[in-house]
Structures are given as C-alpha cells and as structure tokens.
Design a protein around this motif. Structure first.
Motif, mmCIF file in Angstrom:
data_model
loop_
_atom_site.group_PDB
_atom_site.id
_atom_site.type_symbol
_atom_site.label_atom_id
_atom_site.label_comp_id
_atom_site.label_asym_id
_atom_site.label_seq_id
_atom_site.Cartn_x
_atom_site.Cartn_y
_atom_site.Cartn_z
ATOM 1 N N ASN A 17 11.924 8.880 72.033
ATOM 2 C CA ASN A 17 13.352 8.608 72.246
ATOM 3 C C ASN A 17 13.650 7.109 72.331
ATOM 4 O OD1 ASN A 17 14.451 11.377 72.562
ATOM 5 N ND2 ASN A 17 12.899 11.433 74.150
ATOM 6 N N TRP A 18 12.717 6.291 71.899
ATOM 7 C CA TRP A 18 12.836 4.839 71.981
ATOM 8 C C TRP A 18 13.817 4.342 70.929
ATOM 9 C CZ3 TRP A 18 7.787 1.487 71.548
ATOM 10 C CH2 TRP A 18 7.993 0.240 72.133
ATOM 11 N N GLY A 19 14.934 3.824 71.364
ATOM 12 C CA GLY A 19 15.931 3.280 70.435
ATOM 13 C C GLY A 19 16.889 4.334 69.924
ATOM 14 N N GLU A 20 18.069 3.901 69.546
ATOM 15 C CA GLU A 20 19.122 4.805 69.062
ATOM 16 C C GLU A 20 18.867 5.232 67.619
ATOM 17 O OE1 GLU A 20 22.375 5.477 70.604
ATOM 18 O OE2 GLU A 20 21.616 4.768 72.515
ATOM 19 N N GLU A 21 18.984 4.278 66.713
ATOM 20 C CA GLU A 21 18.758 4.541 65.295
ATOM 21 C C GLU A 21 17.633 3.629 64.841
ATOM 22 O OE1 GLU A 21 22.143 4.651 62.687
ATOM 23 O OE2 GLU A 21 23.443 5.170 64.353
ATOM 24 N N THR A 22 16.490 4.217 64.549
ATOM 25 C CA THR A 22 15.332 3.432 64.153
ATOM 26 C C THR A 22 14.784 3.947 62.834
ATOM 27 O OG1 THR A 22 13.785 4.869 65.315
ATOM 28 C CG2 THR A 22 14.704 3.011 66.575
ATOM 29 N N PHE A 23 13.967 3.144 62.195
ATOM 30 C CA PHE A 23 13.311 3.537 60.958
ATOM 31 C C PHE A 23 12.439 4.771 61.198
ATOM 32 C CE2 PHE A 23 11.709 1.055 56.977
ATOM 33 C CZ PHE A 23 12.202 2.056 56.159
ATOM 34 N N ALA A 24 11.771 4.818 62.342
ATOM 35 C CA ALA A 24 10.917 5.967 62.669
ATOM 36 C C ALA A 24 11.740 7.256 62.709
ATOM 37 C CB ALA A 24 10.209 5.739 64.004
ATOM 38 N N LYS A 25 12.922 7.188 63.270
ATOM 39 C CA LYS A 25 13.777 8.384 63.315
ATOM 40 C C LYS A 25 14.301 8.741 61.936
ATOM 41 C CE LYS A 25 14.902 8.026 68.138
ATOM 42 N NZ LYS A 25 15.811 7.614 69.161
ATOM 43 N N THR A 26 14.599 7.733 61.123
ATOM 44 C CA THR A 26 15.055 7.978 59.754
ATOM 45 C C THR A 26 14.008 8.747 58.959
ATOM 46 O OG1 THR A 26 16.416 5.983 59.778
ATOM 47 C CG2 THR A 26 15.822 6.853 57.617
ATOM 48 N N LEU A 27 12.737 8.441 59.193
ATOM 49 C CA LEU A 27 11.650 9.113 58.475
ATOM 50 C C LEU A 27 11.117 10.337 59.211
ATOM 51 C CD1 LEU A 27 9.598 6.120 57.006
ATOM 52 C CD2 LEU A 27 11.491 7.387 56.006
ATOM 53 N N ASP A 28 11.756 10.716 60.300
ATOM 54 C CA ASP A 28 11.366 11.903 61.080
ATOM 55 C C ASP A 28 9.943 11.816 61.635
ATOM 56 O OD1 ASP A 28 13.875 13.192 60.649
ATOM 57 O OD2 ASP A 28 13.174 13.807 58.659
ATOM 58 N N ILE A 29 9.537 10.610 62.027
ATOM 59 C CA ILE A 29 8.227 10.423 62.644
ATOM 60 C C ILE A 29 8.287 10.988 64.064
ATOM 61 C CG2 ILE A 29 6.566 8.708 63.502
ATOM 62 C CD1 ILE A 29 7.504 6.932 61.099
ATOM 63 N N GLN A 30 7.315 11.825 64.382
ATOM 64 C CA GLN A 30 7.258 12.484 65.679
ATOM 65 C C GLN A 30 5.918 12.189 66.339
ATOM 66 O OE1 GLN A 30 9.823 14.425 66.979
ATOM 67 N NE2 GLN A 30 8.657 14.547 68.854
ATOM 68 N N PHE A 31 5.944 11.520 67.486
ATOM 69 C CA PHE A 31 4.717 11.247 68.228
ATOM 70 C C PHE A 31 4.288 12.537 68.923
ATOM 71 C CE2 PHE A 31 6.887 7.198 67.860
ATOM 72 C CZ PHE A 31 5.873 6.393 67.383
ATOM 73 N N ILE A 32 3.031 12.930 68.709
ATOM 74 C CA ILE A 32 2.581 14.225 69.227
ATOM 75 C C ILE A 32 1.453 14.121 70.245
ATOM 76 C CG2 ILE A 32 3.368 15.513 67.212
ATOM 77 C CD1 ILE A 32 0.370 15.596 66.316
ATOM 78 N N ASP A 33 0.762 12.966 70.298
ATOM 79 C CA ASP A 33 -0.332 12.855 71.263
ATOM 80 C C ASP A 33 -0.603 11.389 71.579
ATOM 81 O OD1 ASP A 33 -2.347 13.846 72.960
ATOM 82 O OD2 ASP A 33 -3.882 13.571 71.424
#
Length: 144
Positions: A17-33
């Motif tokens: 949930n770090w940041g509002e609109e980020t490149f990671a969110k644009t690419l649907d990167i999901q931290f899992i571990d």
C-alpha cells in the motif's frame, strides 16, 4: 520502513500500500513474502498484453521495472526509514527467456548490505521455475 519489531504481515501490508499511484501498482506487482531472517523479498506480476512489446511477449522494460521495484523495496524495508532512504543508482538486467502470459515471480536478496550502499540480486522466474530475467541493482542509502 524498519523491520525491527514488525511482523511479516505488517511489512507486506505496508509495501503493498506504499504510495497512491505508483509504477508497481500500474503493473499489478504484488508483494507476497518477506523473509526477515534471510533478508529476501518476493513479489508476483501478471504478464498481460498491457506489458507486451509489439511481438506479443513481455517487454524487457517491464522486467526492469519489476526488478528495480524489488531491489528498491528490499533496501528500504531493511533500513531505518526515519533516518534514511534508498535510491537506485545502477541496474544491470539480463533478459534470458521470453514470456507471453501467466505470472512471473521475483525474488530479491542482498549481495552486499553496507551502511551507505546496497547491492541486490533479483531473479524473475515463470510458473515452471525457469529463469526469465536476472538483474543486479545498486542502491545508495541517503540520509534524510
């Protein structure tokens, strides 16, 4: 962010949930571990047409974004975020295999973790465990 005293779940919630609109969110990167003992970080990214190059395969830039997101996040969760932040200064990425669809999983680990510089290794693999990309990244650790 500093991991001391934080649970794995708290760390993952924070970085997802770090940041509002980020490149990671644009690419649907999901931290899992996050492995606090071995200091590794794992995330997934779907391979869809929005990250393809014109030939219908994952764009190398998408691999670089995933790798840099991983290396930067790894550094920033293992330093005292009240005093420092880590910024990428060098990335070397080798695209080893193409990928058309599905999910890739990236694992970042430190090669060297100094006070002012971190060097990390990021491996991106497909669902079969085949190595898609190997990246090394350098972050400078800067006082706020």
């Amino acid at each position: 962010m500093y991991t001391q005293g934080k649970t794995k779940e708290e760390i993952l919630k924070f970085i997802n949930n770090w940041g509002e609109e980020t490149f990671a969110k644009t690419l649907d990167i999901q931290f899992i571990d996050v492995d606090l003992d071995n200091e590794t970080l794992t995330a997934t990214m779907p391979v869809t047409p929005k990250i393809h190059q014109p030939f219908g395969i994952m764009h190398g830039g998408a691999s670089c974004v995933l790798a840099e997101t991983m290396g930067s996040s790894l550094s920033n969760i293992f330093i005292d975020g009240n005093k420092y932040f880590g910024v990428g200064t060098n990335i070397n990425s080798n695209h080893l295999r193409s990928k058309k669809d599905g999910i890739v999983t990236a694992v970042a680990r430190f090669i060297r973790k100094g006070k002012t510089m971190h060097v990390s290794e990021i491996e991106i693999r497909d669902e079969k465990g085949q190595l898609i990309n190997h990246t090394t990244m350098t972050n400078n650790i800067i006082s706020k």
